[in-house]
Design an enzyme around this catalytic site. Structure first.
Site, PDB file in Angstrom:
ATOM      1  CB  ILE A 159      -1.114   0.565   1.105  1.00  0.00           C
ATOM      2  CG1 ILE A 159      -1.745  -1.107   0.548  1.00  0.00           C
ATOM      3  CG2 ILE A 159      -1.046   1.245   1.245  1.00  0.00           C
ATOM      4  CD1 ILE A 159      -3.166  -1.141   2.703  1.00  0.00           C
ATOM      5  CG  ASP A 202      12.909   0.668  12.889  1.00  0.00           C
ATOM      6  OD1 ASP A 202      11.910   0.549  13.127  1.00  0.00           O
ATOM      7  OD2 ASP A 202      13.893  -0.038  13.305  1.00  0.00           O
ATOM      8  NE  ARG A 256       8.099  12.371  19.353  1.00  0.00           N
ATOM      9  CZ  ARG A 256       8.819  11.049  19.921  1.00  0.00           C
ATOM     10  NH1 ARG A 256       8.228  11.410  21.085  1.00  0.00           N
ATOM     11  NH2 ARG A 256       9.244  10.317  19.885  1.00  0.00           N
ATOM     12  CE1 TYR A 309      -1.041  -4.071  11.725  1.00  0.00           C
ATOM     13  CE2 TYR A 309      -3.634  -5.654  11.297  1.00  0.00           C
ATOM     14  CZ  TYR A 309      -2.882  -4.710  10.643  1.00  0.00           C
ATOM     15  OH  TYR A 309      -3.254  -4.340   9.360  1.00  0.00           O
ATOM     16  CE  LYS A 365      -2.858  -1.479  11.173  1.00  0.00           C
ATOM     17  NZ  LYS A 365      -2.279   0.073  10.099  1.00  0.00           N
TER      18      LYS A 365
HETATM   19  N1  LIG Z   1      -3.170  -5.967   3.086  1.00  0.00           N
HETATM   20  C1  LIG Z   1      -3.937  -5.564   3.885  1.00  0.00           C
HETATM   21  O1  LIG Z   1      -4.514  -6.899   3.581  1.00  0.00           O
HETATM   22  C2  LIG Z   1      -3.995  -4.570   4.648  1.00  0.00           C
HETATM   23  C3  LIG Z   1      -5.110  -4.619   5.403  1.00  0.00           C
HETATM   24  C4  LIG Z   1      -5.636  -3.522   6.094  1.00  0.00           C
HETATM   25  C5  LIG Z   1      -4.521  -2.414   6.874  1.00  0.00           C
HETATM   26  N2  LIG Z   1      -3.861  -2.703   6.288  1.00  0.00           N
HETATM   27  C6  LIG Z   1      -2.553  -2.313   6.566  1.00  0.00           C
HETATM   28  O2  LIG Z   1      -1.910  -0.748   5.232  1.00  0.00           O
HETATM   29  C7  LIG Z   1      -0.630  -0.427   5.463  1.00  0.00           C
HETATM   30  C8  LIG Z   1       0.844  -1.455   4.555  1.00  0.00           C
HETATM   31  O3  LIG Z   1       0.680  -2.424   4.330  1.00  0.00           O
HETATM   32  P1  LIG Z   1       0.573  -3.732   3.313  1.00  0.00           P
HETATM   33  O4  LIG Z   1       0.186  -4.908   3.111  1.00  0.00           O
HETATM   34  O5  LIG Z   1       1.265  -2.675   2.380  1.00  0.00           O
HETATM   35  O6  LIG Z   1       2.146  -4.297   3.985  1.00  0.00           O
HETATM   36  P2  LIG Z   1       3.504  -4.650   3.277  1.00  0.00           P
HETATM   37  O7  LIG Z   1       3.676  -6.517   4.078  1.00  0.00           O
HETATM   38  O8  LIG Z   1       3.093  -5.284   2.079  1.00  0.00           O
HETATM   39  O9  LIG Z   1       4.402  -3.583   3.167  1.00  0.00           O
HETATM   40  C9  LIG Z   1       4.563  -3.023   4.737  1.00  0.00           C
HETATM   41  C10 LIG Z   1       6.156  -2.765   4.957  1.00  0.00           C
HETATM   42  O10 LIG Z   1       6.401  -1.827   5.724  1.00  0.00           O
HETATM   43  C11 LIG Z   1       7.266  -1.788   6.522  1.00  0.00           C
HETATM   44  N3  LIG Z   1       8.008  -1.939   7.447  1.00  0.00           N
HETATM   45  C12 LIG Z   1       7.811  -2.764   8.423  1.00  0.00           C
HETATM   46  N4  LIG Z   1       8.116  -2.656  10.275  1.00  0.00           N
HETATM   47  C13 LIG Z   1       8.386  -1.314   9.626  1.00  0.00           C
HETATM   48  C14 LIG Z   1       9.322  -0.137  10.777  1.00  0.00           C
HETATM   49  N5  LIG Z   1       9.497  -0.880  11.400  1.00  0.00           N
HETATM   50  N6  LIG Z   1       9.757   0.788  10.228  1.00  0.00           N
HETATM   51  C15 LIG Z   1       9.148   0.994   8.624  1.00  0.00           C
HETATM   52  N7  LIG Z   1       8.705  -0.133   7.495  1.00  0.00           N
HETATM   53  C16 LIG Z   1       8.140  -1.345   8.323  1.00  0.00           C
HETATM   54  C17 LIG Z   1       8.055  -3.195   5.377  1.00  0.00           C
HETATM   55  O11 LIG Z   1       9.531  -3.729   4.897  1.00  0.00           O
HETATM   56  C18 LIG Z   1       6.792  -3.432   4.407  1.00  0.00           C
HETATM   57  O12 LIG Z   1       8.372  -2.911   3.208  1.00  0.00           O
HETATM   58  C19 LIG Z   1      -0.169  -1.494   7.209  1.00  0.00           C
HETATM   59  O13 LIG Z   1      -0.621  -0.420   8.210  1.00  0.00           O
HETATM   60  C20 LIG Z   1      -1.147  -2.483   7.630  1.00  0.00           C
HETATM   61  O14 LIG Z   1      -1.753  -2.494   8.691  1.00  0.00           O
HETATM   62  C21 LIG Z   1      -3.188  -4.042   5.182  1.00  0.00           C
END
Ligand SMILES: NC(=O)c1ccc[n+]([C@@H]2O[C@H](COP(=O)([O-])OP(=O)(O)OC[C@H]3O[C@@H](n4cnc5c(N)ncnc54)[C@H](O)[C@@H]3O)[C@@H](O)[C@H]2O)c1
Length: 265
Positions: free
Chosen positions: A21, A66, A128, A159, A163
């Site tokens: 995303i 991070d 912040r 999680y 959220k």
């Molecule tokens: N995919 C889904 O079904 C879904 C549903 C609801 C919400 N979300 C939310 O959308 C957002 C993105 O999810 P996604 O599915 O694209 O995940 P993804 O795993 O494809 O990408 C997440 C990215 O976050 C990075 N990351 C992890 N820990 C980190 C940290 N400490 N500091 C910086 N970067 C970090 C990872 O390296 C990765 O590149 C998240 O907040 C997730 O909770 C996803």
């Protein structure tokens, strides 16, 4: 048709943007004219994502960041401001989701603490660090990425609690930042096909019938909502939650299946 000027001159920082995303948001905002800093704990992958955007003629840089580390977050924000001259939009997409630990047996504190630290506190750290810069430009916007897990029970208790906390943080920050013309909103996606679901096609197939609009989400569905909330089109919207979930949480699919089986409406 994409408006290539909606974010012209904007400096944007996105966390967790190497893939999924966050990466789709980076592309969408860059296509609409923004200069984006793609940040991720996975620095090399963030660089690859930024370089793909540049190959498409878009303006993007990368930075390892991070969100669990205050110094790393502050360095990334400084990098965005130094590189672009302003920071107008912050999108908090990084999260940690530990597979459910056994609640009735012996759930480790570490998994709970990690999910809260990255998902909720990480978002707070980024807000912040960014808020003074967002306020300086007079058109600042934060879009936090929540989840339907913060609205209903879909498992993953740590999680989900993190959220849900983002809903409160979003509203409180919106209240504090409004007088400085910074808007803060939350997008709560349902299931989105990203690397988080890689190799889990059978689960996605099983989930699909729960979605009234007949499919799970794509990262671009979420990016479109984020772009709207970050843009001047949402100039009078702050502190709100926009659920982007194909109807999952609004429509009681199980109930409708039951009433149809009984011959009801
Ligand atoms: N995919 C889904 O079904 C879904 C549903 C609801 C919400 N979300 C939310 O959308 C957002 C993105 O999810 P996604 O599915 O694209 O995940 P993804 O795993 O494809 O990408 C997440 C990215 O976050 C990075 N990351 C992890 N820990 C980190 C940290 N400490 N500091 C910086 N970067 C970090 C990872 O390296 C990765 O590149 C998240 O907040 C997730 O909770 C996803």
């Amino acid at each position: 048709m994409t408006d290539t000027t909606r974010f012209a001159g904007y400096g944007v920082l996105i966390t967790g943007a190497a893939r999924g995303i966050g990466a789709a948001v980076a592309r969408r905002l860059a296509e609409e004219g923004a200069r984006v800093l793609v940040t991720d704990v996975d620095g090399p992958e963030a660089e690859k994502t930024a370089s793909k955007l540049r190959e498409s003629g878009l303006t993007a840089r990368a930075s390892a960041c991070d969100v669990a580390d205050r110094a790393s977050v502050e360095a990334a924000v400084a990098h965005a401001v130094d590189t672009f001259g302003s920071l107008d939009v912050l999108v908090n997409s990084a999260a940690s989701c530990t597979p459910d630990t056994p609640l009735f047996e012996d759930g480790p504190d570490e998994a709970w603490a990690r999910d809260l630290d990255v998902t909720l506190t990480g978002t707070y750290r980024c807000c912040r660090a960014a808020l003074p810069h967002l306020a300086a430009g007079g058109r600042g916007a934060i879009v936090n990425i929540g989840s339907v897990n913060g609205l209903q029970d879909f498992g993953n208790h740590a999680y989900s609690a993190a959220k849900a906390g983002l809903g409160s943080l979003t509203r409180t920050l919106a209240g504090h930042a409004a007088s400085r013309a910074v808007r803060v909103n939350l997008v709560t996606p349902g299931t989105v096909r990203t690397s988080a679901w890689e190799g889990r096609e059978a689960e996605l197939d099983a989930i699909r019938p729960l979605y009234p609009l007949g499919r799970v989400g794509e990262p671009e569905d979420i990016a479109a909502a984020v772009a709207f909330l970050a843009s001047r089109d949402a100039a009078w919207i702050t502190g709100t939650t926009l659920t982007v979930d194909g109807g999952l949480t609004a429509v009681n699919t199980g109930f409708h299946v039951g009433t149809r089986q009984r011959g009801g409406a």
